[in-house]
Scaffold this motif. Structure first.
Motif, short mmCIF file in Angstrom:
data_model
loop_
_atom_site.label_atom_id
_atom_site.label_comp_id
_atom_site.label_asym_id
_atom_site.label_seq_id
_atom_site.Cartn_x
_atom_site.Cartn_y
_atom_site.Cartn_z
N PHE A 132 55.84 45.45 46.94
CA PHE A 132 55.26 46.66 46.38
C PHE A 132 55.37 46.79 44.70
O PHE A 132 54.68 47.30 44.24
CB PHE A 132 55.41 47.78 47.44
N LEU A 133 56.80 46.57 44.60
CA LEU A 133 57.14 46.70 42.74
C LEU A 133 56.53 45.62 42.14
O LEU A 133 56.44 45.91 40.89
CB LEU A 133 58.53 47.21 42.93
N ARG A 158 42.09 40.88 35.17
CA ARG A 158 41.95 39.83 33.90
C ARG A 158 40.79 38.78 34.33
O ARG A 158 40.04 38.59 33.32
CB ARG A 158 43.31 39.26 33.76
N ASN A 159 40.94 38.14 35.50
CA ASN A 159 39.65 37.24 35.81
C ASN A 159 38.45 37.87 35.69
O ASN A 159 37.47 37.49 35.20
CB ASN A 159 40.07 36.81 37.02
N LEU A 160 38.30 39.25 36.13
CA LEU A 160 37.08 40.09 35.90
C LEU A 160 36.80 40.10 34.65
O LEU A 160 35.53 39.87 34.47
CB LEU A 160 37.22 41.34 36.86
N MET A 161 37.55 40.44 34.03
CA MET A 161 37.34 40.86 32.41
C MET A 161 36.63 39.44 31.69
O MET A 161 35.68 39.47 31.04
CB MET A 161 38.39 41.11 31.70
N LEU A 162 37.21 38.38 32.15
CA LEU A 162 36.99 37.10 31.41
C LEU A 162 35.67 36.51 32.12
O LEU A 162 34.87 36.23 31.41
CB LEU A 162 37.97 35.98 31.78
N PRO A 185 51.38 44.44 42.13
CA PRO A 185 51.08 44.94 40.85
C PRO A 185 50.62 43.70 39.95
O PRO A 185 49.41 43.84 39.36
CB PRO A 185 52.09 45.73 40.23
N GLN A 186 51.34 42.62 40.01
CA GLN A 186 50.78 41.18 39.24
C GLN A 186 49.72 40.60 39.87
O GLN A 186 48.93 40.28 38.96
CB GLN A 186 52.04 40.21 39.41
N GLN A 187 49.29 40.84 40.91
CA GLN A 187 48.22 40.12 41.66
C GLN A 187 47.16 40.90 41.07
O GLN A 187 46.04 40.55 40.80
CB GLN A 187 48.25 40.17 43.27
N LYS A 188 47.16 42.43 41.10
CA LYS A 188 46.11 43.30 40.87
C LYS A 188 45.78 43.04 39.26
O LYS A 188 44.50 42.93 38.97
CB LYS A 188 46.48 44.61 40.87
#
Length: 101
Positions: free
Chosen positions: A28-29, A41-45, A33-36
């Motif tokens: 959870f820590l 980032r992939n969505l932005m690209l 968060p890294q996966q999100k």
């Protein structure tokens, strides 16, 4: 004899519980968060388009002139165009204002 087997099972659960708790905290820590962040980032690209003002990972600012599946051509001034891999785009600083590409 049967009571000793039940006590051994309880001891096993008590000894494993801290590891399960540590994994849950790490998940959870750190992991979630890294996966999100990677998903965003992939969505932005995938949403990059011609005319977007972007910043590369190296800090270069430019406007997208051409874009393909793997390559982005940035115009950095009136005479200079540079070619980058799509993955090297760090952020979109200003989305394009045109409705058509």
């Amino acid at each position: 004899m049967f009571i000793a087997a039940e006590a051994g099972g309880a001891n096993l659960l008590v000894s494993i519980a801290p590891f399960i708790l540590m994994f849950a905290v790490f998940y959870f820590l750190l992991i979630r968060p890294q996966q999100k962040k990677q998903k965003d980032r992939n969505l932005m690209l995938t949403q990059l388009k011609k005319g977007d003002k972007v910043t590369t990972i190296g800090g270069l600012h430019g406007t997208i002139q051409e874009i393909t599946d793997d390559i982005v051509v940035l115009r950095v001034n009136d005479a200079t165009k540079l070619t980058f891999n799509r993955d090297s785009i760090n952020q979109v600083t200003q989305p394009s204002t045109s409705l058509t590409e």
